[in-house]
Write a protein that holds these residues in place. Structure first.
Motif, PDB file in Angstrom:
ATOM      1  N   PRO A  17       7.047  27.039   6.942  1.00  0.00           N
ATOM      2  CA  PRO A  17       6.287  27.885   7.862  1.00  0.00           C
ATOM      3  C   PRO A  17       6.122  29.296   7.289  1.00  0.00           C
ATOM      4  O   PRO A  17       7.006  29.777   6.571  1.00  0.00           O
ATOM      5  CB  PRO A  17       7.174  27.921   9.120  1.00  0.00           C
ATOM      6  CG  PRO A  17       7.982  26.670   9.056  1.00  0.00           C
ATOM      7  CD  PRO A  17       8.215  26.414   7.594  1.00  0.00           C
ATOM      8  N   GLY A  18       5.000  29.912   7.582  1.00  0.00           N
ATOM      9  CA  GLY A  18       4.795  31.303   7.181  1.00  0.00           C
ATOM     10  C   GLY A  18       4.359  31.490   5.751  1.00  0.00           C
ATOM     11  O   GLY A  18       4.072  32.611   5.325  1.00  0.00           O
ATOM     12  N   MET A  19       4.313  30.417   4.983  1.00  0.00           N
ATOM     13  CA  MET A  19       3.902  30.534   3.577  1.00  0.00           C
ATOM     14  C   MET A  19       2.381  30.575   3.451  1.00  0.00           C
ATOM     15  O   MET A  19       1.670  30.048   4.304  1.00  0.00           O
ATOM     16  CB  MET A  19       4.354  29.292   2.788  1.00  0.00           C
ATOM     17  CG  MET A  19       5.746  29.336   2.242  1.00  0.00           C
ATOM     18  SD  MET A  19       6.004  27.805   1.262  1.00  0.00           S
ATOM     19  CE  MET A  19       7.533  28.252   0.434  1.00  0.00           C
ATOM     20  N   THR A  20       1.908  31.146   2.346  1.00  0.00           N
ATOM     21  CA  THR A  20       0.568  30.830   1.876  1.00  0.00           C
ATOM     22  C   THR A  20       0.743  29.743   0.828  1.00  0.00           C
ATOM     23  O   THR A  20       1.592  29.855  -0.064  1.00  0.00           O
ATOM     24  CB  THR A  20      -0.114  32.052   1.239  1.00  0.00           C
ATOM     25  OG1 THR A  20       0.827  32.704   0.401  1.00  0.00           O
ATOM     26  CG2 THR A  20      -0.629  33.017   2.293  1.00  0.00           C
ATOM     27  N   VAL A  21      -0.040  28.682   0.976  1.00  0.00           N
ATOM     28  CA  VAL A  21       0.069  27.523   0.092  1.00  0.00           C
ATOM     29  C   VAL A  21      -1.320  27.200  -0.449  1.00  0.00           C
ATOM     30  O   VAL A  21      -2.267  27.072   0.343  1.00  0.00           O
ATOM     31  CB  VAL A  21       0.597  26.286   0.856  1.00  0.00           C
ATOM     32  CG1 VAL A  21       0.708  25.082  -0.076  1.00  0.00           C
ATOM     33  CG2 VAL A  21       1.923  26.575   1.537  1.00  0.00           C
ATOM     34  N   VAL A  22      -1.448  27.081  -1.755  1.00  0.00           N
ATOM     35  CA  VAL A  22      -2.721  26.629  -2.321  1.00  0.00           C
ATOM     36  C   VAL A  22      -2.473  25.507  -3.325  1.00  0.00           C
ATOM     37  O   VAL A  22      -1.365  25.349  -3.845  1.00  0.00           O
ATOM     38  CB  VAL A  22      -3.517  27.767  -3.017  1.00  0.00           C
ATOM     39  CG1 VAL A  22      -3.966  28.818  -2.016  1.00  0.00           C
ATOM     40  CG2 VAL A  22      -2.717  28.380  -4.151  1.00  0.00           C
ATOM     41  N   CYS A  23      -3.527  24.741  -3.553  1.00  0.00           N
ATOM     42  CA  CYS A  23      -3.467  23.630  -4.494  1.00  0.00           C
ATOM     43  C   CYS A  23      -4.904  23.278  -4.852  1.00  0.00           C
ATOM     44  O   CYS A  23      -5.802  23.422  -4.017  1.00  0.00           O
ATOM     45  CB  CYS A  23      -2.770  22.439  -3.825  1.00  0.00           C
ATOM     46  SG  CYS A  23      -2.775  20.915  -4.802  1.00  0.00           S
TER      47      CYS A  23
END
Lengths: 478, 214
Positions: A126-132
Motif C-alpha cells: 500500500p502507498g507505493m508507486t508501482v510501474v512495470c
C-alpha cells in the motif's frame, strides 16, 4: 476545502518536482521487470553509459514467454524449444545478474506472473508507486498503491532516474453498492463496468473502485477488478486501504515487520479518499444488477450477461459502432440474435494476471469437481499464476480435481492470455478464457476469445458451451 | 531521440475504431530483444493472408490486397489516418517502433489510448488528435483523392491540406518541446538529480519500509 482522493494523496506524496510545462517528476518506489519489455531498456542504459539509480527498487521475473509444460520447464532455459523466446528469457537473467537486480528466475519458488508475485511476496505494498512495462500493472492498485503500465523507454527512464515524467490524471469513482448475487464474481463486476464505460471511457482517468461490493471483496477479487481498468482505457485502477488489505499484506515476505509494520500501518490507514473528495466523474452500479458475463466480440466492451443474445449491428445508429460490431461478428463466426449459451467452446483457459490466484482456482475447482470436460472441448488449460499459487493449490489437492475432470495442470506463466509461448488457439477456435483481452488474434492467429470468470470458464468446459454457472450450482444444492 | 519539426507525406487510412497494439504488432514479434526491424510485421494479421512468425522472409508471403497499406496508391505513406481509441490495449512500445520502422512519422486519430500516446513521443512519432468530424472529412478526402498529402508543422501546430486550407491541433507544451528538440528525456530528468536525491532521502526517513528489502 475539498478533500483529496486516494489518487491525489499518492500523487502528492510522490511528487519530486512540478514543472512549468505541466509535466511532473514522480518518484517510483517499485519497478517490476519481465523479459519482453526490458531488454531494449537495459541496452539503452548500456549505450548511454548509465547505471540504475536504485537497485533495490527493482524486482524481475520471467513470465510472458516461459513454457508451461512440466517437461519443457524441467530442463531450464536451455530446454526452451523456441529459440527466440529462449534468448529473451536468458537475456533477462543476464541483465539482472549484470546489474544486480533481484530476479525470480523461471523455475525459482518465487516465480510467477509479475502481477501475481508482486502482492504475493509483499514486494508491492500500500502507498507505493508501482510501474512495470505491462499495461496490467494497475493490478497492484488493489493494495491502495498508485500503479500503472509504462513503455520500454520509460522502463529505461525509471531504471536510470527512479522517476517517471508524468502528467496528473483525472479522478473517476466507480461505485458499486449493494451485494453481488450467488455465483457473481469480481470478473463479472469489472466486465459489467467495462461494458458500460466502453473501452475508452476511462482514458485520461485514474479509477477508484468504491462502494459496498469492493469493501466486501477479497484482495484477489480487488486485483481482478483493478487489473482490467486498462480495458476501460484507464491506466490506473485502485481500491482504498482497509482491514482486508492489511490482513492480506501482513506477514508477506517483503512486508515490514515488528515496529516498522506498526509505523507502516499508521501511514496506510490514511490511504483512502476523503469523504469530501471530489471526483471528475462518478459511475454508479448496483451489485444486485450484475449477472455472470460473457464477451461475444473482439473488444472487452463487447460483453453481455450470459442470458443475453449476440447483438444485431443493423440495429445500431452509429456507423463506426455498426461496422465494428459487424466486423466482430464476422471474425467471431457468430450470428446476430444467437444466444450466448449456444456458443460451443473448443478450448478453455483458466489463468492470467486477471484470474490465476488461489481463489480463482478454488472457484474453478468447485465447478470441475466430480465432472468431466465435455467431449467437444479439445483442451482445458489450468495455469496457476505463480509457483506459490501452484503449491497452495496442490496442497489443497485442487490439481487432482482438475486432472480427474480431464483438464491440464500447468506450470506458472502468462500462457494463453497472450499466446507468446506454445499455448495458443487454432484459427476459428472458440475459447472460454479468464484472461483480459479478446482482441483479434490475441490468443492465436484467428482464435476467438470469450472473456469470463473462472467458475464460468469451468462451467463452459464441462458443458461444452457457455452456460450460466448458477445452474450448475443450484443442481448441487438441490 | 529523433526530432520532429515539419513533415510532408502521403496519408494512408486504417478505417476502424479501437485499433489495439496487438493488431499493430502481434505478440510473436515481441520476442525480439531489439528496437528495430518491426516494420515488415506492422499490422501483420491484417496485412498478410498467412500467419507470420519472427525471422521470416516476409517478401514471399501472400498479401491481403483489401488492406489499405497493400494498395499501390498508399505505397510510401508516412501519415496514418485512424479512428477513435487508436493504440488501446497492451503497453508494448513495439507498436510505435513498428510504425516508425515502416516509415510512419505521424498518426492522426480522433482519440488515442494513454500509454500508446505517451510511447509515441519517445520515438519521434507525432500523434495528432483531431475532432471526429474532421477525421471523418479526412477519410473522405483520402478516399476521393489519390496521392493525398498533408504538411504537418509541429512548431505552428498546423496541418496544411492540399486544398490550401489549414487545420490547427493541440499538443502539450512538454511533449512538443521534446519532439521539436529531439530531447534525451532521461538526460533532462537527470538534470534534476539533486531534487530526486533530496526527495529520496526524506522519503527514506518517512517510509523506511520501502527501502533495502529486495
Amino acid at each position: 476545502m475539498a478533500g483529496k482522493t486516494l489518487y491525489d494523496k499518492l500523487w502528492d506524496s510522490h511528487l519530486v518536482k512540478q514543472r512549468d510545462d505541466g509535466s511532473a517528476l514522480l518518484y517510483i518506489d517499485r519497478h517490476l521487470l519481465h523479459e519482453v519489455t526490458s531488454p531494449q531498456a537495459f541496452e539503452g542504459l548500456r549505450l548511454a553509459g548509465r547505471e540504475p539509480w536504485r537497485i533495490d527498487a527493482n524486482l524481475a521475473t520471467a513470465d510472458h514467454n516461459v513454457p508451461t509444460t512440466i517437461n519443457e520447464r524441467a530442463g531450464g532455459i536451455a530446454a526452451i524449444s523456441d529459440n527466440v523466446a529462449r534468448i529473451q528469457v536468458q537475456t533477462l537473467d543476464d541483465n539482472c545478474e549484470a546489474f544486480g537486480i533481484t530476479e525470480y528466475k523461471m523455475n525459482d519458488a518465487g516465480q510467477g506472473i509479475v502481477h501475481v508475485i508482486g502482492p504475493e511476496q509483499g514486494a508491492t505494498l500500500p502507498g507505493m508507486t508501482v510501474v512495470c512495462g505491462d499495461s496490467h500493472t494497475a493490478t497492484h492498485g488493489a493494495l491502495g498503491a498508485l500503479a500503472h503500465g509504462i513503455g520500454t523507454s520509460e522502463v529505461e527512464h525509471v531504471l536510470a532516474s527512479q522517476c517517471l515524467v508524468a502528467k496528473k490524471m483525472k479522478n473517476m469513482l466507480v461505485r458499486v453498492d449493494g451485494q453481488l448475487g450467488l455465483g457473481v464474481t469480481a470478473k463479472d463486476v469489472v466486465l459489467a463496468v467495462i461494458a458500460r464505460l466502453g473501452t475508452a471511457g476511462g482514458t485520461g482517468y485514474a479509477i477508484e473502485f468504491g462502494g459496498d461490493v469492493f469493501r466486501n471483496m477479497s484482495m484477489e477479487g480487488r486485483m481482478t477488478v483493478c487489473n482490467m481498468a486498462i480495458e476501460a482505457g484507464a491506466r490506473v485502477g485502485m481500491v482504498g486501504v482497509d482491514d482486508i488489505t492489511l490482513d492480506y499484506v501482513k506477514g508477506r515476505k517483503f512486508a515490514p515487520k515488528g515496529e516498522l509494520w506498526e509505523r507502516a500501518v499508521a501511514n496506510w490507514q490514511t490511504l483512502h479518499s476523503d469523504d469530501n473528495a471530489v471526483f471528475d466523474a462518478v459511475i454508479e452500479f448496483r451489485g444486485e444488477d450484475i449477472q455472470p458475463q460473457v464477451s461475444w466480440g473482439t473488444s472487452p466492451e463487447m460483453v453481455l450477461p450470459v442470458s443475453g443474445v449476440v447483438p444485431d449491428p443493423e440495429q445500431m445508429d452509429d456507423p463506426v459502432k455498426r461496422e465494428g460490431t459487424a466486423r466482430a461478428l464476422s471474425y467471431m463466426g457468430l450470428q446476430a440474435g444467437q444466444a450466448l449459451t449456444d456458443i460451443k467452446v473448443d478450448r478453455v483457459f483458466i489463468g492470467s494476471c486477471t484470474n490465476s490466484r488461489i481463489e480463482d482456482l478454488r472457484a474453478a475447482a468447485e465447478v470441475a469437481k466430480g465432472r468431466k470436460v465435455a467431449a467437444n472441448v479439445k483442451q482445458v488449460l489450468i495455469v496457476p499464476g505463480s509457483q506459490a499459487v501452484k503449491a497452495q493449490a496442490e496442497a489443497e489437492q485442487l490439481d487432482q480435481i482438475f486432472i480427474d475432470a480431464g483438464m491440464e495442470w500447468r506450470e506458472p506463466g502468462c500462457s494463453m492470455c497472450l499466446a507468446m509461448n506454445a499455448d495458443k488457439l487454432g484459427a476459428g477456435e472458440h475459447c472460454a478464457s479468464t484472461s483480459n483481452r479478446n482482441f483479434e488474434g490475441r490468443q492465436g492467429n484467428g482464435g476467438r476469445t470469450h472473456l469470463v470468470g473462472p467458475a464460468m470458464a469451468a462451467a463452459a468446459a464441462v458443458a461444452g458451451h457457455f452456460v450460466d454457472v448458477r445452474e450448475l450450482m443450484s443442481n448441487e444444492t438441490a | 531521440m529523433k526530432s520532429f519539426k515539419q513533415h510532408t507525406g502521403l496519408v494512408a487510412p486504417i478505417d476502424r475504431a479501437n485499433v489495439d497494439t496487438d493488431m499493430i504488432i502481434p505478440k510473436q514479434f515481441l520476442k525480439s530483444i531489439k528496437r528495430s526491424g518491426f516494420g515488415p510485421n506492422l499490422f501483420d494479421e491484417l496485412r498478410y493472408l498467412d500467419e507470420g512468425f519472427p525471422d521470416q522472409d516476409n517478401s514471399q508471403r501472400p498479401l491481403n490486397m483489401d488492406f489499405s497499406l497493400n494498395q499501390p496508391r498508399f505505397k510510401g505513406a508516412s501519415i496514418l489516418l485512424a479512428r477513435e481509441n487508436f493504440g488501446c490495449g497492451s503497453s508494448r512500445e513495439h507498436a510505435p517502433w513498428a510504425l516508425d520502422d515502416y516509415g510512419f512519422r505521424v498518426v492522426i486519430a480522433s482519440s488515442f489510448a494513454d500509454i500508446f500516446y505517451n510511447n509515441c513521443f519517445k520515438n519521434g512519432l507525432l500523434p495528432i488528435v483531431l475532432s471526429k468530424d474532421i477525421v471523418d472529412s479526412l477519410f473522405l478526402a483520402v478516399d476521393a483523392n489519390e496521392g493525398y498529402e498533408l504538411l504537418i508543422d509541429l512548431e505552428q501546430q498546423r496541418i496544411d491540406l492540399p486544398d490550401g486550407t489549414s487545420l490547427s491541433f493541440e499538443i502539450d507544451a512538454f511533449y512538443k518541446q521534446c519532439l521539436l528538440e529531439g530531447l534525451d528525456e532521461i538526460g533532462l530528468t537527470l538534470q534534476d538529480k539533486e531534487s530526486i536525491s533530496a526527495f529520496e532521502q526524506q522519503w527514506r526517513k518517512d517510509s523506511p519500509w520501502l527501502f533495502d528489502v529486495l
